[in-house]
Structure formats: structure tokens, C-alpha cells
Design an enzyme around this catalytic site. Structure first.
Site: not given
Lengths: 145, 145
Positions: A54, A56
Site C-alpha cells: 500500500h 502508506e
């Protein structure tokens, strides 16, 4: 000048658009420290065949590399979509100062499934450029149907 | 022959001991698919200066690389400590078939903070060689005090 949160969220949106251009679900993130972007990343789960890729997660790893330390206490993460449980858990370990997100994720957001995942000192700002962040996602899924 | 869960947990324990020998908090994991270990990993957060480098995260990424696909539906993860919120979120995305863990983590375990993080079809087996897994951790922290 833009509101500072909107200013940096636009860079996260640019990352999200880069994800889309690779056929990835369009989510992007940047990490800001002392007014400077020190890490940029976008979702790469398909490209890397890796559910952990992801935006993040990559931004956290990258920012820690830049800073030479694990903890991001003086940093702000801007991300176009509310972090999932995994990413919120990672942000919790990083003790990041502030998390600013765009669109709410009703289905997978940490707010619903792991509200205590972040560090108690981490500030959260939600809804910055939310419509633009959400449209990018809904348009992407419409095209794939 | 050992109970199969204990058999594979011993490999996870061996990984945890490798972590300890590098000065890392001793947590280890292996991923098993069709009776074969396809991925091994241990905590490397200090070595890599990266809060996301938990044993489970690396094991998930590594197993997906071996299988050439993101989903681990036919796999079992063995890990010496109850996964944290981040790792449980990642295991949820991977749709892993079974999670077997050793010691309970009262402070950071997903059971307390994100009980819905795993995929609804994922089976969980807790407490395999729990005493040995827990001692490794408590001895490590005693030495560091």
C-alpha cells in the site's frame, strides 16, 4: 496559496494518479517533515504482487530511510484514502505526528475496525480534498466493471 | 512425530532465535503450503530501521513471491507471537487460510485491538508452544533491562 493540507494532498493525489496509470487502485501518499516532502509512494499491490505494498507502507519505509530512524514523530503523512487496519497499525508503530487523509473508507478504514491502532499522540485530520480523492477511486472502479 | 503445528512452530522458533542473535526482538514466522515451508522470516525492524519489517510482513511478501500470486488462501502462517494490528491487517488482505501463533500478546495483539482484521474464512489456532515462544521474549527483555 492553498491551505497547507490541500497543498500537500495534491501531491498525494498526483501519486494516486500515477498508481492509476499503472492499473493500480489509485491511492497515493506523501510524508512531509519540516515543510518538505521526504517520501512519495503509491499503491503497487498488483505490480509487486504483494498485498502489503500500500502507498502508506512504502511511504513509511521510505521516510524512515531518509531520516535514518524508525520513528516519524515530527512527520505528517498525507494519503488520499483513509488508511486500512494494516497501514494504521504501521503508522501506530511509527509514532507519526499527524495523519491527514482525503476520502473516508467505509469498508476497510481503520476508524471502524481498529480505532485504537494509531499512537495516542498522533493527530488525525480527515476529509482534505475528499471529493477529488473519492472520485478518482469511484471512476477507477466504474471503468473496471 | 510431533504434532504438525508444533513441528512447524519449531521452525518459526528457530527464526525467532535468529532474530535474537541479531539483537532483534525475537519473533519468527514461516509460511507452509501443501506441507512445505515456502517462506521464513524474522523480525528485522532494527536492522532495516523499519517499523514495518515484522516477521509476518516479510513472510507474506516472500510467500506471495514464491507462489506468484497475492493471495495465500491455501497457506498457513506460523508465528511465535500473536500478530499485531498491522500484521493482522496484512494477513487479512492476503486471505491466508490459517494463522497459528504461539504466545499471546496482551499489549499489542490484534485480538484485543482489531478482532475483525483477518479474513472471515481464516482459521486461527493459538497457544502452540506458547511457553517456549513467550520465554524467548521475556528472556530477551530481561537481558536488555
Amino acid at each position: 496559496m492553498d491551505n497547507p493540507h490541500e497543498y500537500f494532498m495534491k501531491f498525494a493525489l498526483r501519486e494516486a494518479k500515477d498508481a492509476e496509470s499503472r492499473g493500480e487502485i489509485p491511492v497515493g501518499a506523501v510524508v512531509v517533515c519540516n515543510g518538505r516532502i521526504i517520501a512519495r509512494a503509491h499503491n503497487l499491490t498488483e505490480t509487486l504482487t504483494d498485498v502489503t505494498a500500500h502507498a502508506e507502507m512504502q511511504a513509511i519505509t521510505s521516510a524512515a530511510n531518509v531520516l535514518g530512524g524508525k520513528y516519524l514523530t515530527d512527520c505528517t503523512l498525507y494519503v488520499t484514502l483513509e488508511p486500512c487496519v494494516m497501514c494504521a497499525g504501521a503508522l501506530g508503530w511509527s509514532q507519526i505526528g499527524t495523519v491527514v487523509y482525503g476520502a473516508i473508507d467505509e469498508k476497510r478504514g481503520f476508524g471502524k475496525f481498529a480505532p485504537g491502532a494509531l499512537h495516542p499522540k498522533t493527530k488525525v485530520v480527515a476529509g482534505i480534498l475528499a471529493d477529488e480523492c473519492a472520485s478518482l477511486l469511484s471512476d477507477f472502479f466504474k471503468k473496471r466493471r
